[in-house]
Design an enzyme around this catalytic site. Structure first.
Site, short mmCIF file in Angstrom:
data_model
loop_
_atom_site.label_atom_id
_atom_site.label_comp_id
_atom_site.label_asym_id
_atom_site.label_seq_id
_atom_site.Cartn_x
_atom_site.Cartn_y
_atom_site.Cartn_z
N CYS A 169 -13.30 -9.91 20.01
CA CYS A 169 -12.47 -9.19 19.04
C CYS A 169 -11.27 -8.56 19.74
CB CYS A 169 -13.30 -8.13 18.30
SG CYS A 169 -14.13 -6.99 19.39
N CYS B 159 -8.59 1.91 -1.60
CA CYS B 159 -7.98 1.26 -0.44
C CYS B 159 -7.98 -0.23 -0.67
CB CYS B 159 -8.79 1.63 0.81
SG CYS B 159 -8.44 0.62 2.25
N CYS C 294 0.85 -1.20 0.00
CA CYS C 294 0.00 0.00 0.00
C CYS C 294 0.88 1.25 0.00
CB CYS C 294 -0.89 -0.01 1.23
SG CYS C 294 -1.80 1.52 1.43
N ASP D 279 -20.73 -12.05 22.60
CA ASP D 279 -19.90 -11.39 21.60
C ASP D 279 -19.75 -9.92 21.97
OD1 ASP D 279 -18.61 -10.67 19.28
OD2 ASP D 279 -20.34 -10.92 17.97
N GLN E 91 -21.00 -7.07 11.26
CA GLN E 91 -19.60 -7.49 11.06
C GLN E 91 -19.11 -7.00 9.70
OE1 GLN E 91 -17.70 -8.92 13.22
NE2 GLN E 91 -19.03 -9.90 14.73
N CYS F 249 -1.32 6.71 6.59
CA CYS F 249 -2.70 6.38 6.98
C CYS F 249 -2.72 5.75 8.37
CB CYS F 249 -3.30 5.44 5.94
SG CYS F 249 -4.81 4.62 6.45
N GLU G 151 -29.18 -6.60 23.89
CA GLU G 151 -28.33 -5.65 23.17
C GLU G 151 -28.65 -4.24 23.67
OE1 GLU G 151 -25.97 -5.31 20.56
OE2 GLU G 151 -26.40 -3.17 20.79
N TYR H 93 -25.03 -9.43 23.79
CA TYR H 93 -24.39 -8.44 22.91
C TYR H 93 -24.75 -8.80 21.47
CZ TYR H 93 -21.53 -8.13 27.17
OH TYR H 93 -21.10 -8.04 28.48
N1 SAH Z 1 -23.17 -10.30 17.90
C1 SAH Z 1 -23.35 -9.18 17.01
C2 SAH Z 1 -22.80 -7.87 17.55
C3 SAH Z 1 -21.42 -7.89 18.16
S1 SAH Z 1 -20.68 -6.31 18.43
C4 SAH Z 1 -22.79 -9.48 15.64
O1 SAH Z 1 -22.00 -10.41 15.49
O2 SAH Z 1 -23.15 -8.79 14.70
C5 SAH Z 1 -21.02 -5.97 20.09
C6 SAH Z 1 -22.40 -5.46 20.34
O3 SAH Z 1 -22.50 -5.23 21.76
C7 SAH Z 1 -22.76 -4.13 19.67
O4 SAH Z 1 -23.95 -4.29 18.94
C8 SAH Z 1 -22.97 -3.15 20.86
O5 SAH Z 1 -24.01 -2.21 20.63
C9 SAH Z 1 -23.33 -4.11 21.98
N2 SAH Z 1 -23.07 -3.66 23.36
C10 SAH Z 1 -22.05 -2.89 23.81
N3 SAH Z 1 -22.11 -2.77 25.15
C11 SAH Z 1 -23.18 -3.50 25.57
C12 SAH Z 1 -23.76 -3.77 26.85
N4 SAH Z 1 -23.22 -3.27 27.98
N5 SAH Z 1 -24.84 -4.57 26.90
C13 SAH Z 1 -25.39 -5.08 25.77
N6 SAH Z 1 -24.89 -4.85 24.53
C14 SAH Z 1 -23.80 -4.06 24.43
#
Ligand code: SAH
Length: 386
Positions: free
Chosen positions: A341, A92, A9, A314, A216, A15, A266, A245
């Site tokens: 992550c 990019c 790149c 997650d 994602q 960047c 969520e 989450y």
């Molecule tokens: N499992 C989903 C999202 C993962 S990202 C997927 O794979 O698409 C993490 C998510 O956690 C986000 O949507 C964010 O809004 C949420 N989040 C962050 N803090 C949180 C909390 N304290 N309680 C519940 N959700 C939360």
């Protein structure tokens, strides 16, 4: 895979978005593998990282910041590493190529129609960012124009020209962000064209994605990730599954056919609305989604003595919290599938769960973000039997 596959790149240093882009792809993968192994060493062995056959142009979400140079020419690009200065970019190596084309068109149309660009220092002007999301399977394209006020001058002409150049755009949304924060999106979304959201397909289900919802960014690897997560969950027909989450409900809905009931929690209200809509859209009748903090929600479940067989979690990079993890220990699900992550917070949270009667059994890193330092890891955690 070609072990010497490289990115090359020209703006990598200025960047700064892709920390590993100067390394051959194979070396990136082994560096990520070692990092996860070092952090998870006290808990379990780490299986081989799942890389991509083609690690280029994988991002389905592209963000460009807008600026004007001294002569008033419109620029689009990214913030230079560690600054608020805009580094102009034409394309990019990790972004979707259609999205980059659309951003170039938006940039030239803003100039042609003399629509003012926002000046972050003077806090004057209008257009701030452009966001493009592309549906990997559906081919739908959502363009989000972020502006400092809700009135877009020459809106009709601008939209007509944009759609003429890119007839495959399915929706255009004006997002209003009048605050001077580092957040790209403001709270208000005004659909200018189409339905104001996009749809994409993942694991055989269709998902609605609003401008504000998390989705994602690497669709190819998300299917790998969720496939692995479902395999490790070993769901039984009578199980109650909690998707914590849950975002727009992707994991829970992908799992719904394999268990009795899915409960999702969520924090982001837009994402919860999307999740409920997505359940109906796919004819899933055994899933319910709740808006709130996952830790509090789990604590309440524990206080009420409710049952939970399998937990899929997650969390964001900051990981989970004490309230959540303590509630997990009280609720005692048979299996926990932790999708992370950030391996550092994952290791921290594994410490709490393993001290409380669980053990980590398998760990699989998945490369969701080639060229960057980020790595996703799934860990299967089981209740100790003795
Ligand atoms: N499992 C989903 C999202 C993962 S990202 C997927 O794979 O698409 C993490 C998510 O956690 C986000 O949507 C964010 O809004 C949420 N989040 C962050 N803090 C949180 C909390 N304290 N309680 C519940 N959700 C939360």
């Amino acid at each position: 895979m070609d072990a010497e596959m490289r990115f090359g790149c020209p703006v990598a240093k200025r960047c700064g978005g892709c920390q590993m882009i100067d390394m051959p792809y194979a070396a990136q993968l082994s560096a990520k593998q070692k990092r996860v192994e070092a952090l998870l060493r006290p808990y379990c062995a780490v299986e081989e990282i799942v890389g991509m056959d083609n690690p280029f142009h994988y991002r389905n979400k592209t963000h460009a910041v807008l600026a004007a140079d001294r002569r008033g020419n419109v620029l689009s690009g990214v913030y230079r590493r560690g600054t608020r200065e805009v580094l102009p970019l034409e394309s990019c190596l990790i972004e979707n190529e259609r999205a980059d084309e659309i951003i170039r068109t938006v940039r030239s149309l803003l100039g042609r129609f003399r629509i003012p660009i926002y000046d972050e220092d003077a806090r004057r002007g209008l257009m701030r960012h452009v966001l493009v999301r592309t549906g990997h399977v559906s081919g739908q394209i959502m363009v989000v124009l972020v502006a400092a006020s809700p009135v877009l001058p020459r809106k009709r002409d601008f939209l007509a020209a944009l759609l003429k150049a890119h007839p495959d755009i399915t929706t255009v949304v004006l997002n209003v962000n009048d605050r001077s924060t580092s957040m790209v999106l403001g709270k208000r979304d005004i659909p200018l064209y189409g339905r104001g959201y996009m749809e994409d397909e993942l694991c055989g289900k269709i998902f609605r994605i609003s401008p504000q919802s998390f989705y994602q960014v690497n669709s190819v690897q998300t299917e790998v990730l969720y496939g692995k997560a479902l395999e490790l969950a070993e769901l039984k027909g009578e199980d109650i599954l909690l998707d914590a989450y849950c975002g727009i409900g992707t994991i829970g809905l992908a799992a719904a056919d394999r268990c009795a009931r899915v409960i999702g929690v969520e924090l982001n209200p837009e994402a919860v609305k999307d999740a409920a809509h997505n359940a109906r859209r796919n004819g899933v009748k055994n899933a319910q989604f709740f808006c709130g903090d996952a830790g509090r929600f789990l604590m309440r479940m524990a206080e009420e003595g409710r049952g939970l067989d399998v937990l899929m979690m997650d969390p964001p990079r900051s990981g989970s919290d004490e309230a959540f993890l303590r509630a997990v220990l009280t609720l005692g699900p048979r299996r926990v599938v932790y999708i992370s992550c950030c391996p550092e917070t994952l290791a921290r949270d594994l410490g709490v769960l393993t001290r409380g009667g669980y053990r980590a059994v398998r760990a699989v890193p998945v490369d969701m973000f080639p060229a960057t330092e980020h790595v996703e890891t799934i860990v299967l955690i089981q209740k100790k039997t003795s």
